[in-house]
Write a protein that holds these residues in place. Structure first.
Motif, short mmCIF file in Angstrom:
data_model
loop_
_atom_site.label_atom_id
_atom_site.label_comp_id
_atom_site.label_asym_id
_atom_site.label_seq_id
_atom_site.Cartn_x
_atom_site.Cartn_y
_atom_site.Cartn_z
N PHE A 63 0.84 -1.20 0.00
CA PHE A 63 0.00 0.00 0.00
C PHE A 63 0.87 1.24 0.00
O PHE A 63 1.88 1.29 0.69
CB PHE A 63 -0.92 0.02 1.22
CG PHE A 63 -2.06 -0.95 1.11
CD1 PHE A 63 -3.25 -0.57 0.51
CD2 PHE A 63 -1.93 -2.24 1.60
CE1 PHE A 63 -4.29 -1.47 0.40
CE2 PHE A 63 -2.97 -3.15 1.50
CZ PHE A 63 -4.16 -2.76 0.90
N PHE A 64 0.45 2.23 -0.74
CA PHE A 64 1.21 3.47 -0.81
C PHE A 64 0.89 4.33 0.41
O PHE A 64 -0.27 4.62 0.67
CB PHE A 64 0.86 4.23 -2.09
CG PHE A 64 1.72 5.44 -2.32
CD1 PHE A 64 3.01 5.30 -2.80
CD2 PHE A 64 1.23 6.71 -2.02
CE1 PHE A 64 3.80 6.42 -3.00
CE2 PHE A 64 2.03 7.83 -2.22
CZ PHE A 64 3.31 7.68 -2.71
N PRO A 65 1.91 4.72 1.17
CA PRO A 65 1.63 5.54 2.36
C PRO A 65 1.20 6.95 1.92
O PRO A 65 1.82 7.54 1.04
CB PRO A 65 2.96 5.58 3.09
CG PRO A 65 3.99 5.31 2.06
CD PRO A 65 3.35 4.49 0.98
N LEU A 121 -0.72 0.07 -4.13
CA LEU A 121 -2.16 0.29 -4.14
C LEU A 121 -2.56 1.42 -3.20
O LEU A 121 -2.01 1.57 -2.11
CB LEU A 121 -2.86 -1.02 -3.71
CG LEU A 121 -4.38 -1.01 -3.84
CD1 LEU A 121 -4.80 -0.92 -5.30
CD2 LEU A 121 -4.99 -2.25 -3.20
N ILE A 122 -3.54 2.21 -3.65
CA ILE A 122 -4.12 3.21 -2.76
C ILE A 122 -5.59 2.94 -2.54
O ILE A 122 -6.10 3.07 -1.44
CB ILE A 122 -3.90 4.64 -3.32
CG1 ILE A 122 -2.42 4.99 -3.28
CG2 ILE A 122 -4.71 5.66 -2.54
CD1 ILE A 122 -2.06 6.34 -3.85
N TYR A 157 -5.50 11.31 0.30
CA TYR A 157 -6.29 10.10 0.12
C TYR A 157 -7.75 10.45 -0.18
O TYR A 157 -8.37 9.88 -1.07
CB TYR A 157 -6.21 9.23 1.38
CG TYR A 157 -6.94 7.92 1.24
CD1 TYR A 157 -6.36 6.85 0.59
CD2 TYR A 157 -8.23 7.76 1.75
CE1 TYR A 157 -7.03 5.65 0.44
CE2 TYR A 157 -8.90 6.57 1.60
CZ TYR A 157 -8.30 5.51 0.95
OH TYR A 157 -8.98 4.34 0.79
N LYS A 171 -4.07 11.72 4.93
CA LYS A 171 -5.53 11.59 4.84
C LYS A 171 -6.13 12.50 3.76
O LYS A 171 -6.98 12.08 2.99
CB LYS A 171 -6.12 11.93 6.21
CG LYS A 171 -7.63 11.89 6.24
CD LYS A 171 -8.15 11.78 7.65
CE LYS A 171 -8.02 13.07 8.43
NZ LYS A 171 -8.71 13.01 9.72
#
Lengths: 655, 438
Positions: free
Chosen positions: B159-161, B195-196, B167, B164
């Motif tokens: 997962f892509f960090p 992945l996001i 996102y 918030k």
């Protein structure tokens, strides 16, 4: 059509005896009072307004035709002008002599154009040769001249809200000289020129007082000029030019309102909107000077909404034998006998009515299709809350629901206003906290206007209702909720828990657990104890919710007791013990609770381990491994002895 | 000094068969639906008769894996054991990773072909054979058993960090695109091959993710990294306003001959499966997968609409993400080379993180540690998979590395510590802090 009338006359007009040969009617813009003077006052003067309660009735001697009559603020002193040279005064203050006294204007040969009260005891006379500012010494029944100024005056205009008097000077009358009256002082402001329409020579144009109005819009003083274009020119229509008159500095032409038609017009200002009535078409237009279409100065404005008539109005029949069945008579709107006063008053002297003009916001929903512009318009109106909420509800529902892009724009506009209020409120609170010691009380608590639509409003009136609807796809519901949460975050507003709950409820109802998981993974749904508990309750349908919940509790770092409870309920007794030890809380936990849980697992070795742990704790804390009666562990002690034998108990270590 | 030579595991055979086909003596070849390599040598049926519990069978040299994805359909993979030739010892099998490969092969094939029985229903054995041939021929070519490691066992998703707010912007973008392009049923969003957002269910996303990151993305180099006028950047869209381009479907929308055909995938739903077009569209490092019901016809107009709508916004979003990512990376202290490396995997959300792998593509897995250490990780993992309880294993290698494996409530953490003087307590503390950070 019925729901497209966006202007209406108020339901409770001020009623007065209509003007006739024996009854003269006067209106005072400062106190918003209507004076009905019968027979020069000899048979009675009735003063009404601004609401029906404050009626004053009295008699005065008929000393000739009354030209103008006004109370000072608070109905303290009555001023009556009967000649073009002087004004008469009558005290209305109890215990002061009631006898009339009079003041002639100081300038010789000057004609009195009128007078204005600027305070309860301060009055300005305007003559064709200048102005004279007096203080009324009521108890002495005389006046004292405070200041005067010589200047040739064509006509004048008074704005009571700001205590500014405008004088029309020069031959063409288009140079306006404002004076400000404050605390017994008179100050001259910068004069300015109104640009008259170009006319072919040798015709001469001049500025008529009928084409000028003064009003405060959004807290600023504006001089409104109705600019009629001459027939010779090819201009499409008349316009209203707004000159901003700042307290200091020079006056500037700021706004031009395009009327796109010609004829006779009248101006009102209602709820910071400029209303332009057009007599021949019997319609009105509204303009909002804050709805910008560009940043050029002056700004050109088109009407916010298409031209519509004022809502039809019926006058109830009144008479000595008023019967309920009597049908009300339709009132003639835009009548030539109407007089229009600032900011929002319409008077029909012949019928004896004073109305306040009102703006209805609901019709704007149908007439203004651009939702962003609609929101900009509504957010600046006084009674906007319910209308805005109904716009929000409508844009999410039914066939005509809006695109997410539009919904996002609307949310952003709402939250911008919401955020501004929160910031002001916060800085006020901080100023109060720090200012109390310094005695600083200059800052006023910010007013929460109706335009502040907070999360609870949105939840109660829009979102919770909308998410309950059966005909809306869950995809759309989630998208809308996320858009609202995005907008709140964008404005750095803390999202309330009930919004998260709504998101979770929607996702859970449609088994969209993986989506929920992803939201939590990116901390879109912020950590809280209630949310962690909600997740815990989902464990039976979605096992990973357990881990999510525990992680959240752990991050909160104030929920150690809850974590222990969760682990114990899952029979993870060792895990619970390890956890509480890692956060340093193991000296305060209940031994009985852990022993209960260990016994329930029916794992004897686990029970042994837990039992031993607490024996060691007892030894460490009290110097003896035995449990105290207060710990209520007798049952567990018996079980331990039964399974492992008495000799397995820990021996006290003497120190 | 001892030198050792390593022969990695290699694929000997891969076949799919159904014992119900050709039941008579002499018709054995009918049972076979696919065979690799093509120089076919049919193994006598009686030599193995797998039952479900027996997942694998191994001999000195080979190991056979069996998998029954659908009733009576068997996939078999025969792998030659890796050998380590050392002066003192003989060969020793290394068994960890191949089981997962066969599992992924199947899932992969199902992603693109749907279930075997569905093909049977549609066009009988002939169609099934054709599809299997087409798919596995390419798939097996791209399969490199030798470079499989622990990450392949997990088959996780990186997962892509992201903060918030960014996102939420992506959420907003995805929702608005789905609404505007109303054909779109599911969307997935990736950045930097991580992945996001996935609108697909986890299991389907896992396979799609593996396909994207090990097959599709590596095949498309990044032309936007090359200069605008370089030959690497053909007149793709000719669009100067954005960097968007299709990774599946048409390479050039302006080409009058362009074909608007997209790969089809099959995903699971509550009542069976559904067939979808897979549109992968990329702008700079951001990639979006739009999945559209296969019954819909995808026209030039639709693709142009998508390009016009998604291209500019995705370009903007990609630079937004990049900016935020760079800000976060500038946090002080992180630039220093840490004295430990780790692999983390969470079974609950399939999230994986690795500081051991530099880059992962279909053919090469670049790890920064010695294969011996990777093998220890594999061993610890297979120990973990035998029990359900939380466990912790700490190993000190001959080369003075500490290797720690920790399994706690669905999470696994493997740490390689290169600190000669470290003691057990320090190692333990470090791991504890890491597992909480995950």
């Amino acid at each position: 059509m019925e729901d497209e009338y966006y202007l209406e006359l108020c339901d409770n007009p001020v009623q007065f005896e209509n003007a006739s040969s024996v009854n003269n009617v006067f209106f005072d813009e400062a106190n918003k009072q209507v004076f009905a003077v019968r027979s020069g006052g000899a048979t009675g003067v009735v003063v009404k307004g601004p609401d029906d309660k404050n009626t004053v009735a009295f008699r005065m001697d008929d000393k000739g035709e009354v030209k103008c009559i006004k109370f000072s603020f608070g109905n303290k002193i009555l001023a009556v002008q009967r000649t073009s040279k002087s004004v008469d005064f009558i005290n209305f203050i109890p215990d002061l002599p009631h006898l009339e006294y009079s003041q002639e204007c100081k300038t010789k040969n000057a004609n009195l154009l009128g007078f204005c009260w600027t305070n309860w005891n301060e009055i300005v006379f305007i003559t064709d040769q200048g102005i004279e500012f007096y203080q009324v010494l009521a108890e002495k029944r005389s006046l004292k001249l405070l200041k005067s100024q010589s200047i040739n005056v064509n006509w004048y205009m008074y704005c009571p809200e700001t205590s500014v008097i405008l004088l029309s000077i020069t031959a063409a009358g288009n140079v306006l000289q404002p004076f400000l009256f404050r605390n017994g002082a008179m100050s001259r402001m910068a004069k300015f020129e109104i640009e008259l329409p170009a006319v072919p020579k040798p015709a001469k144009s001049s500025l008529s007082e009928r084409d000028i109005a003064v009003a405060t819009i959004y807290g600023q003083l504006y001089v409104m000029y109705l600019k009629h274009h001459s027939r010779a020119s090819n201009h499409a229509g008349a316009e209203v030019v707004l000159y901003h008159l700042p307290r200091e500095g020079s006056c500037k032409k700021m706004h031009v309102l395009k009327l796109n038609t010609t004829g006779k017009f009248a101006l009102n200002v209602v709820d910071n909107l400029v209303v332009v009535h057009h007599q021949s078409s019997q319609t009105s237009l509204i303009f909002d000077i804050k709805l910008l279409d560009g940043d050029a100065i002056p700004t050109i404005h088109q009407p916010v909404l298409p031209a519509r008539s004022i809502h039809p109005y019926k006058i109830p029949q009144i008479g000595p034998a008023a019967v309920a069945s009597q049908t009300p008579v339709p009132c003639e709107l835009y009548s030539s006998t109407w007089s229009v006063f600032q900011p929002d008053i319409i008077i029909s002297a012949s019928e004896g009515y004073l109305w306040y003009l009102q703006v209805k916001l609901k019709p704007a929903l149908r007439l203004l299709k651009d939702k962003g512009r609609l929101m900009d318009f509504l957010l600046r109106r006084r009674d906007c809350k319910m209308v805005i909420l109904s716009v929000c509800f409508q844009m999410l529902n039914g066939e005509e629901k809006d695109s997410l892009a539009v919904i996002a724009t609307v949310f952003d506009k709402l939250n911008q206003v919401y955020k501004e209020f929160l910031e002001m409120d916060q800085s006020y609170t901080m100023a109060m906290e720090s200012g109390l010691t310094r005695g600083n009380t200059s800052q006023k608590r910010p007013v929460r206007t109706q335009a502040v639509i907070d999360q609870s409003d949105m939840y109660t009136h829009v979102l919770s209702v909308f998410t309950e609807k059966k005909d809306v796809s869950h995809k759309f519901i989630t998208a809308v909720l996320m858009e609202y949460i995005r907008s709140l975050n964008q404005f750095q507003i803390t999202v309330q828990h009930y919004l998260y709950e709504l998101v979770i409820k929607t996702l859970v109802q449609h088994n969209l657990f993986y989506m929920l998981h992803q939201f939590l993974q990116y901390h879109v749904l912020s950590d809280s104890k209630p949310l962690a508990c909600l997740l815990l309750s989902l464990e039976s349908t979605y096992p990973p919710a357990h881990q999510l919940s525990l992680d959240m509790l752990k991050r909160l770092s104030t929920a150690n007791d809850e974590i222990v409870e969760v682990l114990l309920s899952k029979h993870q007794v060792l895990g619970a013990l390890r956890f509480i030890r890692s956060v340093g809380g193991h000296d305060n936990i209940s031994a009985r609770k852990f022993l209960d849980a260990a016994k329930q697992t029916q794992d004897e070795m686990l029970f042994y381990t837990i039992f031993r742990f607490f024996e060691q704790r007892n030894q460490r804390l009290r110097g003896n491994p035995a449990f105290t009666p207060g710990e209520h562990c007798e049952e567990h002690l018996a079980y331990f002895k039964q399974v492992f034998g008495e000799q397995a108990l820990m021996k006290p270590i003497s120190q | 000094l001892c030198t050792s030579k390593l022969y990695g595991p290699s694929l000997l055979n891969f076949f799919i068969y159904n014992p119900k086909f050709g039941p008579r003596e002499g018709e054995e070849e009918k049972k076979i639906l696919f065979y690799h390599p093509s120089d076919f040598l049919f193994p006598p049926h009686r030599t193995f008769c797998p039952t479900k519990p027996a997942k694998s069978l191994h001999t000195q040299k080979n190991r056979q894996f069996f998998f029954e994805p659908e009733e009576h359909f068997w996939m078999v993979m025969v792998v030659k054991n890796p050998m380590i030739e050392r002066p003192s010892k003989g060969g020793k099998p290394d068994l960890e990773y191949q089981e997962e490969e066969i599992f992924f092969a199947l899932l992969h094939s199902q992603l693109f072909n749907g279930r075997f029985s569905k093909a049977m229903d549609e066009g009988g054995v002939a169609l099934l054979r054709e599809r299997l041939e087409k798919f596995f021929y390419r798939y097996l070519q791209a399969l490199h058993l030798g470079s499989c490691d622990l990450l392949d066992v997990f088959g996780g998703i990186s997962f892509f960090p992201l903060d918030k707010m960014t996102y939420l912007k992506i959420q907003s973008f995805v929702n608005q695109m789905e609404q505007s392009l109303n054909l779109v049923k599911y969307t997935a969003f990736l950045y930097n091959d991580q992945l996001i957002w996935s609108g697909l269910e986890q299991d389907d996303m896992r396979i799609l993710y593996k396909y994207l990151t090990t097959s599709l993305f590596p095949r498309h180099s990044e032309p936007e990294l090359a200069g605008r006028d370089s030959p690497m950047r053909p007149e793709m869209s000719g669009n100067l306003l954005h960097y968007g381009r299709f990774l599946t479907g048409p390479t050039n929308l302006k080409d009058p001959e362009a074909k608007f055909r997209f790969p089809k995938i099959y995903v699971n739903t509550e009542n069976g499966y559904e067939e979808l077009h897979l549109i992968v569209y990329k702008a700079m490092s951001a990639a979006v997968c739009f999945m559209i019901n296969a019954t819909a016809e995808l026209t030039r107009e639709f693709c142009e609409q998508l390009d016009n709508l998604v291209g500019p916004r995705l370009t903007l979003l990609a630079s937004d993400i990049c900016e935020h990512h760079n800000i976060n990376r500038r946090t002080p202290g992180l630039e220093k080379e840490p004295h430990f490396k780790f692999i983390y995997f969470n079974h609950m959300n399939l999230a994986e993180k690795s500081t051991i792998h530099m880059r992962k593509t279909a053919s090469v897995s670049l790890t920064s540690v010695h294969p011996d250490l990777m093998k220890i990780l594999g061993d610890i993992n297979s120990d973990f998979s035998r029990v359900d309880d939380d466990e912790e294993i700490i190993v000190k290698t001959m080369t003075d590395y500490w290797v720690v494996g920790k399994k706690s409530d669905q999470r696994e953490l493997y740490v390689i510590l290169n600190q000669k003087n470290a003691n057990l307590i320090e190692v333990n503390d470090l791991c504890a802090s890491q597992i909480l950070a995950g």
